[in-house]
Write a protein that holds these residues in place. Structure first.
Motif, PDB file in Angstrom:
ATOM      1  N   ARG A  98       0.836  -1.214   0.000  1.00 26.63           N
ATOM      2  CA  ARG A  98       0.000   0.000   0.000  1.00 26.63           C
ATOM      3  C   ARG A  98       0.864   1.254   0.000  1.00 26.63           C
ATOM      4  NH1 ARG A  98      -3.807  -0.786   4.024  1.00 26.63           N
ATOM      5  NH2 ARG A  98      -5.619  -0.843   2.626  1.00 26.63           N
ATOM      6  N   ASP A  99       1.914   1.276   0.824  1.00 22.45           N
ATOM      7  CA  ASP A  99       2.753   2.474   0.910  1.00 22.45           C
ATOM      8  C   ASP A  99       3.561   2.678  -0.376  1.00 22.45           C
ATOM      9  OD1 ASP A  99       1.843   3.125   3.411  1.00 22.45           O
ATOM     10  OD2 ASP A  99       3.517   2.205   4.483  1.00 22.45           O
ATOM     11  N   ASN A 100       4.016   1.606  -0.991  1.00 21.76           N
ATOM     12  CA  ASN A 100       4.690   1.735  -2.285  1.00 21.76           C
ATOM     13  C   ASN A 100       3.785   2.433  -3.285  1.00 21.76           C
ATOM     14  OD1 ASN A 100       7.404   0.150  -3.263  1.00 21.76           O
ATOM     15  ND2 ASN A 100       6.628  -0.721  -1.346  1.00 21.76           N
ATOM     16  N   LEU A 101       2.557   1.953  -3.391  1.00 26.59           N
ATOM     17  CA  LEU A 101       1.624   2.510  -4.374  1.00 26.59           C
ATOM     18  C   LEU A 101       1.216   3.935  -4.009  1.00 26.59           C
ATOM     19  CD1 LEU A 101      -0.554  -0.680  -4.938  1.00 26.59           C
ATOM     20  CD2 LEU A 101       1.095   0.322  -6.534  1.00 26.59           C
ATOM     21  N   ALA A 102       1.038   4.189  -2.708  1.00 28.51           N
ATOM     22  CA  ALA A 102       0.656   5.533  -2.274  1.00 28.51           C
ATOM     23  C   ALA A 102       1.756   6.545  -2.595  1.00 28.51           C
ATOM     24  CB  ALA A 102       0.352   5.533  -0.780  1.00 28.51           C
ATOM     25  N   LEU A 103       3.008   6.150  -2.410  1.00 30.46           N
ATOM     26  CA  LEU A 103       4.110   7.047  -2.751  1.00 30.46           C
ATOM     27  C   LEU A 103       4.131   7.359  -4.240  1.00 30.46           C
ATOM     28  CD1 LEU A 103       7.065   5.746  -0.541  1.00 30.46           C
ATOM     29  CD2 LEU A 103       5.984   8.001  -0.430  1.00 30.46           C
ATOM     30  N   PHE A 126      -4.735   6.900  -0.397  1.00 24.33           N
ATOM     31  CA  PHE A 126      -4.709   5.462  -0.153  1.00 24.33           C
ATOM     32  C   PHE A 126      -5.864   4.741  -0.838  1.00 24.33           C
ATOM     33  CE2 PHE A 126      -1.887   7.070   3.099  1.00 24.33           C
ATOM     34  CZ  PHE A 126      -0.859   6.146   3.060  1.00 24.33           C
ATOM     35  N   HIS A 127      -6.950   5.453  -1.056  1.00 24.16           N
ATOM     36  CA  HIS A 127      -8.050   4.856  -1.811  1.00 24.16           C
ATOM     37  C   HIS A 127      -7.604   4.555  -3.238  1.00 24.16           C
ATOM     38  CE1 HIS A 127     -12.155   4.003  -3.066  1.00 24.16           C
ATOM     39  NE2 HIS A 127     -11.969   4.814  -4.100  1.00 24.16           N
ATOM     40  N   GLU A 128      -6.869   5.481  -3.847  1.00 26.76           N
ATOM     41  CA  GLU A 128      -6.360   5.241  -5.205  1.00 26.76           C
ATOM     42  C   GLU A 128      -5.329   4.113  -5.188  1.00 26.76           C
ATOM     43  OE1 GLU A 128      -4.180   7.550  -8.936  1.00 26.76           O
ATOM     44  OE2 GLU A 128      -5.137   8.721  -7.334  1.00 26.76           O
ATOM     45  N   ALA A 129      -4.463   4.107  -4.171  1.00 30.27           N
ATOM     46  CA  ALA A 129      -3.465   3.039  -4.061  1.00 30.27           C
ATOM     47  C   ALA A 129      -4.135   1.674  -3.949  1.00 30.27           C
ATOM     48  CB  ALA A 129      -2.562   3.289  -2.855  1.00 30.27           C
ATOM     49  N   ASP A 130      -5.206   1.598  -3.152  1.00 31.16           N
ATOM     50  CA  ASP A 130      -5.932   0.333  -2.995  1.00 31.16           C
ATOM     51  C   ASP A 130      -6.569  -0.106  -4.307  1.00 31.16           C
ATOM     52  OD1 ASP A 130      -5.164   0.560  -0.392  1.00 31.16           O
ATOM     53  OD2 ASP A 130      -7.175   0.815   0.445  1.00 31.16           O
ATOM     54  N   GLY A 131      -7.047   0.861  -5.074  1.00 25.66           N
ATOM     55  CA  GLY A 131      -7.640   0.530  -6.365  1.00 25.66           C
ATOM     56  C   GLY A 131      -6.624  -0.034  -7.338  1.00 25.66           C
ATOM     57  N   ILE A 132      -5.415   0.518  -7.318  1.00 26.99           N
ATOM     58  CA  ILE A 132      -4.352  -0.004  -8.180  1.00 26.99           C
ATOM     59  C   ILE A 132      -3.975  -1.411  -7.736  1.00 26.99           C
ATOM     60  CG2 ILE A 132      -1.967   0.310  -8.948  1.00 26.99           C
ATOM     61  CD1 ILE A 132      -2.415   3.348  -8.518  1.00 26.99           C
ATOM     62  N   ALA A 133      -3.905  -1.635  -6.410  1.00 29.72           N
ATOM     63  CA  ALA A 133      -3.596  -2.977  -5.908  1.00 29.72           C
ATOM     64  C   ALA A 133      -4.628  -3.992  -6.374  1.00 29.72           C
ATOM     65  CB  ALA A 133      -3.523  -2.951  -4.379  1.00 29.72           C
ATOM     66  N   ALA A 140      -5.070  -8.493  -1.704  1.00 27.50           N
ATOM     67  CA  ALA A 140      -4.943  -9.285  -0.477  1.00 27.50           C
ATOM     68  C   ALA A 140      -3.579  -9.134   0.176  1.00 27.50           C
ATOM     69  CB  ALA A 140      -5.211 -10.754  -0.775  1.00 27.50           C
ATOM     70  N   ARG A 141      -2.675  -8.387  -0.454  1.00 22.88           N
ATOM     71  CA  ARG A 141      -1.295  -8.266   0.032  1.00 22.88           C
ATOM     72  C   ARG A 141      -0.947  -6.828   0.378  1.00 22.88           C
ATOM     73  NH1 ARG A 141       1.625 -11.998   1.636  1.00 22.88           N
ATOM     74  NH2 ARG A 141       3.394 -12.076   0.193  1.00 22.88           N
ATOM     75  N   LEU A 142      -1.954  -5.997   0.632  1.00 22.94           N
ATOM     76  CA  LEU A 142      -1.718  -4.575   0.833  1.00 22.94           C
ATOM     77  C   LEU A 142      -0.756  -4.274   1.976  1.00 22.94           C
ATOM     78  CD1 LEU A 142      -5.254  -3.059   0.223  1.00 22.94           C
ATOM     79  CD2 LEU A 142      -3.153  -2.410  -0.958  1.00 22.94           C
ATOM     80  N   GLU A 143      -0.833  -5.037   3.061  1.00 25.78           N
ATOM     81  CA  GLU A 143      -0.006  -4.749   4.235  1.00 25.78           C
ATOM     82  C   GLU A 143       1.316  -5.512   4.228  1.00 25.78           C
ATOM     83  OE1 GLU A 143      -0.857  -2.315   6.004  1.00 25.78           O
ATOM     84  OE2 GLU A 143      -2.859  -2.143   5.112  1.00 25.78           O
ATOM     85  N   ALA A 144       1.515  -6.372   3.238  1.00 21.33           N
ATOM     86  CA  ALA A 144       2.761  -7.139   3.162  1.00 21.33           C
ATOM     87  C   ALA A 144       3.915  -6.234   2.755  1.00 21.33           C
ATOM     88  CB  ALA A 144       2.610  -8.281   2.161  1.00 21.33           C
TER      89      ALA A 144
END
Length: 251
Positions: A98-103, A126-133, A140-144
């Protein structure tokens, strides 16, 4: 026929006596997945470097989305909608998915630092980051931690970082390098899903994947494009079979 998203005209890049690209012409149409194949040393990565802005051609023209970007630096090309991945995975291993995508989203938007509240409270980011994930199959791996992902998952994440820039054209430099057969099979639908919202220029050695996913294929040998066509056209092209594919042509 759609309008070109990328046009290369007379592109030359020399390293001493070696012409890595030699008066190279290429047209990529909007919405297509266009693969570049060729033997080792053909100039494929040098070509990607020039398109992305990592290398400047000695001569020739690079037109992206109707604009001459031949002399434009890499980050300015990203701002115009031209993004890339690399042969070697390039992610933040110590941060979560999640943090990778948010950055990456934050980098596109510009700094979201707000001195009166922490950046983590930026829900839209983070909503946009979650959408990309979700899009890249890592919901299912957002916090990994990124460094703990499998190789295939890391390659998916790198594609996600590129998608966070909202590209018009995505340059994928051997995205399946180092993958097993199952991981490659999992990545193919992700690449296919980018069509037609994102054009893709794909460099790849996995011929099965290339012939499955590409709308058109160009064959690069010794810095020159020797053939361009649909997978069916390339499959039966005598010069291509003689000069490169041989018995590797997928059935």
């Amino acid at each position: 026929m759609t309008q070109p998203i990328l046009q290369l005209r007379g592109l030359v890049k020399r390293f001493g006596a070696l012409a890595a690209t030699d008066e190279l012409d290429l047209t990529i149409h909007a919405g297509e997945i266009h693969a570049i194949i060729g033997p080792n040393g053909a100039g494929k990565t040098t070509l990607i470097h020039q398109v992305s802005g990592a290398l400047r051609p000695d001569s020739g023209l690079i037109v992206f989305d109707g604009h001459d970007v031949t002399r434009l630096c890499m980050h300015k090309r990203v701002e115009r909608g031209l993004a890339r991945s690399y042969q070697i995975t390039n992610i933040f291993n110590g941060l979560s998915v999640r943090d990778n995508l948010a950055l990456a989203v934050q980098a596109r938007q510009g700094s979201s630092m707000r001195f009166w509240r922490p950046a983590v409270s930026d829900a839209a980011l983070f909503h946009e980051a979650d959408g990309i994930a979700q899009r890249i199959g890592l919901a299912a791996r957002l916090e990994a931690l990124a460094g703990k992902l499998s190789h295939g998952e890391q390659r998916r994440l790198e594609v996600g970082l590129a998608l966070a820039t909202q590209p018009k054209l995505l340059l994928l430099d051997e995205p399946m390098a180092g993958m097993g057969h199952d991981e490659s099979d999992d990545l193919v639908p992700l690449i296919e899903s980018l069509r037609p919202s994102v054009s893709v220029l794909l460099i790849e050695h996995d011929m099965d994947a290339v012939f499955r996913v590409a709308d058109r294929i160009s064959v690069l040998v010794a810095g020159r494009i020797i053939a361009t066509g649909t997978p069916d056209e390339i499959r039966v092209n005598a010069e291509v079979k003689r000069g490169y594919l041989g018995d590797e042509v997928p059935a």
